[in-house]
Design an enzyme around this catalytic site. Sequence first.
Site, short mmCIF file in Angstrom:
data_model
loop_
_atom_site.label_atom_id
_atom_site.label_comp_id
_atom_site.label_asym_id
_atom_site.label_seq_id
_atom_site.Cartn_x
_atom_site.Cartn_y
_atom_site.Cartn_z
N LYS A 160 0.86 -1.19 0.00
CA LYS A 160 0.00 0.00 0.00
C LYS A 160 0.89 1.23 0.00
O LYS A 160 1.78 1.38 0.85
CB LYS A 160 -0.86 -0.05 1.26
C1 E4P Z 1 -8.25 1.79 3.61
O1 E4P Z 1 -7.52 0.96 3.14
C2 E4P Z 1 -8.10 2.39 4.94
O2 E4P Z 1 -7.48 1.45 5.77
C3 E4P Z 1 -9.42 2.72 5.61
O3 E4P Z 1 -10.52 2.33 4.82
C4 E4P Z 1 -9.49 4.07 6.20
O4 E4P Z 1 -10.75 4.22 6.82
P1 E4P Z 1 -11.07 5.36 7.87
O5 E4P Z 1 -11.31 6.64 7.14
O6 E4P Z 1 -12.33 4.90 8.56
O7 E4P Z 1 -9.89 5.46 8.81
#
Ligand code: E4P
Length: 227
Positions: A95
Amino acid sequence: MDRATHSLERDEMKFFIDSADVGEIRKALALGLCDGVTTNPSLVAKTGRRFDEVLAEIVALRPGPVSAEVTALDFDGMIREAHHYAAFGDQVVVKVPLIVEGLKAVKALSAEQIKTNVTLCFSPVQALLAAKAGATYVSPFVGRLDDVSEDGMAMVEQILEIYRNYAFETEVLVASVRHPIHVLQAARMGADVATIPFKVIEQLAQHPLTDRGLQQFLADWEKVPKS
Ligand code: E4P
């Protein structure tokens, strides 16, 4: 792939679980509602554990693609971290944040056949850049856009339109999902994946009329002669 059919007539919609909690991942797998896992530094911090240890445990569960996020901000550092995480197994998806150095890293990793998930995407043109860099997934954060009075799912709709126009292979992974309506909208639009917190996965099955109806049926069943 036919340009009109990107994300529409391919695989079924995938549910990833947005969690670094091995217990939650096991529960989602047991439900048959886990086609992959996404983690991020904040989710890992919540576990209070070393990420390498957590990642090894998640990969051992073989839940499908597992996103592990780099924290370096420069190309060399990102590539170093990417190689470290990729060594955990071919399920690992690196990522990378949607910044210029990140896009360079995605291009290089894609040439090495290392899968990538471009995270922190907040606009359709950012998603276009991720696709041009050869990302495996792009993660538009819908909940965080809603939080600042923008329409997160409208962004997803535009990304899907752009990707279908050009038959980009990058999969649209709807992230920052906060409630079942986000999942409903993602499914109606034909998004490839939604990454969903465990609490929301549980909410998807719930309806008060289901509970009330079941209670009534069970009460009436008591009145049925059994012999
Ligand atoms: C995506 O890969 C992120 O880990 C996640 O969806 C972020 O979500 P949040 O805005 O609830 O922290």
